[in-house]
Design a protein around this motif. Sequence first.
Motif, PDB file in Angstrom:
ATOM      1  N   SER A  96      -3.582   1.152  -3.854  1.00  0.00           N
ATOM      2  CA  SER A  96      -2.583   1.986  -3.628  1.00  0.00           C
ATOM      3  C   SER A  96      -2.843   3.182  -4.428  1.00  0.00           C
ATOM      4  O   SER A  96      -3.572   3.109  -5.480  1.00  0.00           O
ATOM      5  CB  SER A  96      -1.152   1.699  -4.135  1.00  0.00           C
ATOM      6  OG  SER A  96      -0.726   0.546  -3.417  1.00  0.00           O
TER       7      SER A  96
ATOM      8  N   TYR B 197       0.751  -1.166  -0.022  1.00  0.00           N
ATOM      9  CA  TYR B 197      -0.035   0.113   0.057  1.00  0.00           C
ATOM     10  C   TYR B 197       0.852   1.228   0.053  1.00  0.00           C
ATOM     11  O   TYR B 197       1.639   1.571   0.810  1.00  0.00           O
ATOM     12  CB  TYR B 197      -0.751   0.018   1.139  1.00  0.00           C
ATOM     13  CG  TYR B 197      -1.712   1.254   1.372  1.00  0.00           C
ATOM     14  CD1 TYR B 197      -2.671   1.329   0.311  1.00  0.00           C
ATOM     15  CD2 TYR B 197      -1.491   2.122   2.362  1.00  0.00           C
ATOM     16  CE1 TYR B 197      -3.640   2.563   0.481  1.00  0.00           C
ATOM     17  CE2 TYR B 197      -2.394   3.369   2.504  1.00  0.00           C
ATOM     18  CZ  TYR B 197      -3.210   3.686   1.528  1.00  0.00           C
ATOM     19  OH  TYR B 197      -4.110   4.550   1.705  1.00  0.00           O
TER      20      TYR B 197
ATOM     21  N   ASN C 262      -8.799   0.079  -0.611  1.00  0.00           N
ATOM     22  CA  ASN C 262      -7.872  -0.416   0.325  1.00  0.00           C
ATOM     23  C   ASN C 262      -8.607  -1.075   1.316  1.00  0.00           C
ATOM     24  O   ASN C 262      -9.683  -0.800   2.011  1.00  0.00           O
ATOM     25  CB  ASN C 262      -7.378   0.939   0.913  1.00  0.00           C
ATOM     26  CG  ASN C 262      -6.493   0.501   2.211  1.00  0.00           C
ATOM     27  OD1 ASN C 262      -6.872   0.657   3.396  1.00  0.00           O
ATOM     28  ND2 ASN C 262      -5.056   0.054   2.077  1.00  0.00           N
TER      29      ASN C 262
ATOM     30  N   LYS D 180       2.916   2.061   7.453  1.00  0.00           N
ATOM     31  CA  LYS D 180       1.689   2.161   6.965  1.00  0.00           C
ATOM     32  C   LYS D 180       0.892   1.697   8.203  1.00  0.00           C
ATOM     33  O   LYS D 180      -0.403   1.188   7.991  1.00  0.00           O
ATOM     34  CB  LYS D 180       1.530   1.246   5.963  1.00  0.00           C
ATOM     35  CG  LYS D 180       2.234   1.655   4.457  1.00  0.00           C
ATOM     36  CD  LYS D 180       1.993   2.999   4.267  1.00  0.00           C
ATOM     37  CE  LYS D 180       2.689   3.501   2.885  1.00  0.00           C
ATOM     38  NZ  LYS D 180       4.049   3.348   3.161  1.00  0.00           N
TER      39      LYS D 180
ATOM     40  N   ASP E 147      -2.972  -3.060  -2.367  1.00  0.00           N
ATOM     41  CA  ASP E 147      -4.221  -2.816  -1.685  1.00  0.00           C
ATOM     42  C   ASP E 147      -4.572  -1.419  -1.774  1.00  0.00           C
ATOM     43  O   ASP E 147      -4.634  -0.560  -0.946  1.00  0.00           O
ATOM     44  CB  ASP E 147      -3.682  -3.136   0.017  1.00  0.00           C
ATOM     45  CG  ASP E 147      -4.772  -3.041   0.937  1.00  0.00           C
ATOM     46  OD1 ASP E 147      -5.967  -3.126   0.371  1.00  0.00           O
ATOM     47  OD2 ASP E 147      -4.575  -2.899   1.997  1.00  0.00           O
TER      48      ASP E 147
END
Length: 323
Positions: free
Chosen positions: A49, A16, A75, A211, A47
């Motif tokens: 991005s 991500y 996401n 993240k 995911d």
Amino acid sequence: MPSAPHPVLSVVVPMYDEAEVLPLFVERLRPVLDGLDEPYELVAVDDGSRDRTPVLLQAARRTWPQLRVLRLRANAGHQAAISAGLAAARGDWVVTLDADLQDPPEVIPEMIARARAEGVDVVYGVRTDRSSDTAFKRRTAHLFYATMRLMGATGAPDHAGDYRLMSRATVDAVNALPEDHRVLRLVVPALGFPSTTVGYARQERAAGTSKYPLATMVRLSLDSVTGFSRAPLKLATWFGLGGFLLAVALLGYALVAKLTGHTIAGWTSTVMIVAAFSALQLLCLGILGEYVGRIYTSLQRRPTYYVAHDSLTDERERHTLHP
């Protein structure tokens, strides 16, 4: 065009917004996997991005045929992205690994060797040296594992995150579980499959930013507690029972004081008692609310992720149309 051989190893990597670290990750991981001399696939789960991660992945696929891109429509979160990768992985062995290079990919060959030599289904990567993490991160991690052990919710080794090798039987068992919001670092040990560990020194993030902010860590902890232990419910029950007994004792004391002419003086003490009981009630309601929320989410049966496209499927369709 001959079909690619069935992969012995699948490496699932959730991503991500990892554009800054992705070139370094490819540079580190590919020599490790090519050196295994066995068919493999790298399942990169994008995911949702928002940066150049999808573009870089497609560029890498031009020179890395084993790279497979699984893009999610939105996401879904770290654990859901790993679950999507596990559902898509085809290998006899599956490794889950983050892209930030804090968990070194060079450990993968040792994991495979240990699994085969000892005949186990799971090999956990254990962070034996976490000096690269902040003091806050180390303390909260220690508190997390200590709490989960106290509640009897996991048999996972301390400081074993989401870096692990699993057999096909283990992956199939995980994929068959019906639960939502699964925390894989607790789900896999709960299966009870034979396992061993491989230690390594956790490194600093190679590039980019984490993240996993504090809010995400708290949410993961709540999912871990409510998903794998009934201890908070039991705690709420004991709080309620204790509060009831204390209330009965106070009532008896008040009646005796009234009959003997010793009235209870003081508004402050009354307020303190009411506030204490109110706090206990709110705490118990909050704990119960977490469990009710999980039940509500589970009954909705909404998918935790949506796959936008799978590069492997796209290739198969093109080969079918243009053999």
